[in-house]
Write an enzyme that holds these catalytic residues in place. Sequence first.
Site, mmCIF file in Angstrom:
data_model
loop_
_atom_site.group_PDB
_atom_site.id
_atom_site.type_symbol
_atom_site.label_atom_id
_atom_site.label_comp_id
_atom_site.label_asym_id
_atom_site.label_seq_id
_atom_site.Cartn_x
_atom_site.Cartn_y
_atom_site.Cartn_z
ATOM 1 N N ARG A 6 0.714 -1.139 0.059
ATOM 2 C CA ARG A 6 0.022 -0.012 0.003
ATOM 3 C C ARG A 6 0.921 1.516 -0.039
ATOM 4 N NH1 ARG A 6 -1.378 2.980 4.311
ATOM 5 N NH2 ARG A 6 -3.262 4.364 4.195
ATOM 6 N N CYS A 58 10.127 -20.027 -6.247
ATOM 7 C CA CYS A 58 10.203 -20.287 -7.714
ATOM 8 C C CYS A 58 11.588 -20.807 -7.955
ATOM 9 C CB CYS A 58 9.872 -18.932 -8.542
ATOM 10 S SG CYS A 58 10.129 -19.275 -10.110
ATOM 11 N N THR A 111 9.867 -11.328 6.760
ATOM 12 C CA THR A 111 9.819 -12.543 7.271
ATOM 13 C C THR A 111 9.199 -12.577 8.679
ATOM 14 O OG1 THR A 111 11.086 -14.481 7.996
ATOM 15 C CG2 THR A 111 12.216 -12.327 7.524
ATOM 16 N N ASP A 113 10.121 -14.664 10.897
ATOM 17 C CA ASP A 113 11.434 -15.244 11.711
ATOM 18 C C ASP A 113 12.342 -14.105 12.289
ATOM 19 O OD1 ASP A 113 10.558 -17.661 11.153
ATOM 20 O OD2 ASP A 113 11.812 -18.211 9.414
ATOM 21 N N ARG A 148 -0.084 -28.639 34.537
ATOM 22 C CA ARG A 148 0.522 -29.323 33.235
ATOM 23 C C ARG A 148 2.000 -28.485 33.039
ATOM 24 N NH1 ARG A 148 -4.733 -31.223 29.550
ATOM 25 N NH2 ARG A 148 -5.030 -33.459 30.760
ATOM 26 N N ARG A 240 1.780 -17.083 10.969
ATOM 27 C CA ARG A 240 2.022 -16.212 9.438
ATOM 28 C C ARG A 240 0.763 -15.667 9.124
ATOM 29 N NH1 ARG A 240 6.146 -19.520 6.140
ATOM 30 N NH2 ARG A 240 4.399 -19.912 5.004
HETATM 31 O O1 F6P Z 1 9.415 -17.944 6.649
HETATM 32 C C1 F6P Z 1 10.118 -18.760 7.514
HETATM 33 C C2 F6P Z 1 9.077 -19.714 8.253
HETATM 34 O O2 F6P Z 1 8.185 -19.030 8.828
HETATM 35 C C3 F6P Z 1 9.779 -20.667 9.004
HETATM 36 O O3 F6P Z 1 10.276 -20.452 10.266
HETATM 37 C C4 F6P Z 1 9.151 -21.820 9.033
HETATM 38 O O4 F6P Z 1 9.869 -23.021 9.128
HETATM 39 C C5 F6P Z 1 8.586 -21.958 7.563
HETATM 40 O O5 F6P Z 1 8.332 -20.462 7.172
HETATM 41 C C6 F6P Z 1 7.484 -22.693 7.378
HETATM 42 O O6 F6P Z 1 7.382 -22.548 5.799
HETATM 43 P P1 F6P Z 1 5.978 -23.215 5.036
HETATM 44 O O7 F6P Z 1 5.040 -22.580 4.884
HETATM 45 O O8 F6P Z 1 6.845 -23.340 3.649
HETATM 46 O O9 F6P Z 1 5.809 -24.411 5.503
#
Ligand code: F6P
Length: 308
Positions: A6, A58, A111, A113, A148, A240
Amino acid sequence: MNACIRSIVKTCLHDGIVPFGIYDGYRGMIEGRGKEMKYSDVDNIIQYGGTILGSARCKEFIQKEGRKKAIDFLRSKNVDGLIVIGGDGTFTGATILGEEMNLPIIGIPGTIDNDIYGTDYTIGFDTAVNTVIDAVDKIRDTASSHHRVFFVEVMGRDAGFIALHAAVASGAESVLIPEEVTDINKLVHDIRNQNKGRRSTIILVAEGDDQGHALDILNKVKPHLPEYDLRHSVLGHIQRGGSPTAQDRILATRMGNYAVQFLVEGRSHLALGVHGDQLITCPIALAIKEHASPNVTYLRLIESLRTK
Ligand code: F6P
């Protein structure tokens, strides 16, 4: 990433530049899929996770013939600058392409991560950490009710940023990350110590830990802790997605705007980053070459809050 798209589109339109969005990253480039972007394409997307343009891994782009198709497509659209959002692989692809067709390129770190060199934070990380915190808070409720010990697995195939930050913010008793060797005997000892007089114990496990996934680790400690009720939970891809946090929206908006400004100024081969409140840059080659490591003082912070 939507907040960033955006911002790029709106900045371009504001400055009289024609923004052209490419679908599914390098795959769309090879297959000739993209469109000129208008305000209406990016209105009301800041609140959504993911990317309206799509993303793809890709393999064809690694081959010169694949890149030739991408170059032909970009040339046919008179593209004279490229902004990519992603990690090492995305940056590497852009660098090669930039050299092969003499195209200015800017990389924006995106990312969950957070493992990109040259920036304190990547787009998506804060949202992922907040998702983990929310999940751990819920797991804590059931863990406490049932007395637990929970092993909660979070993403981070090569890096422990999510685990470490979420562990501090959710009050986890232990955290296991790829950057530190996991000692099963010490973990058993810590669980016993932590659990004394407490109703629950949460151990956050980054999926890339050297002792394996959360379930592997649970199975390794189990024989030593027969008196404990152990469970594991893998949070997976919920990390994600979802509506981005304020911090991610702001970071993405600032970086998108900055990336366009750089291209206009004729600068290239830079990866954007943020340090404190300042936007910074580093040569994209350096961002690819170097490795980002989490702040392991967070581990000591967690340890120093433990029961003695
Ligand atoms: O973007 C990296 C990541 O978040 C890693 O931490 C994780 O292992 C991976 O993506 C998972 O990828 P996919 O969606 O291809 O399983």
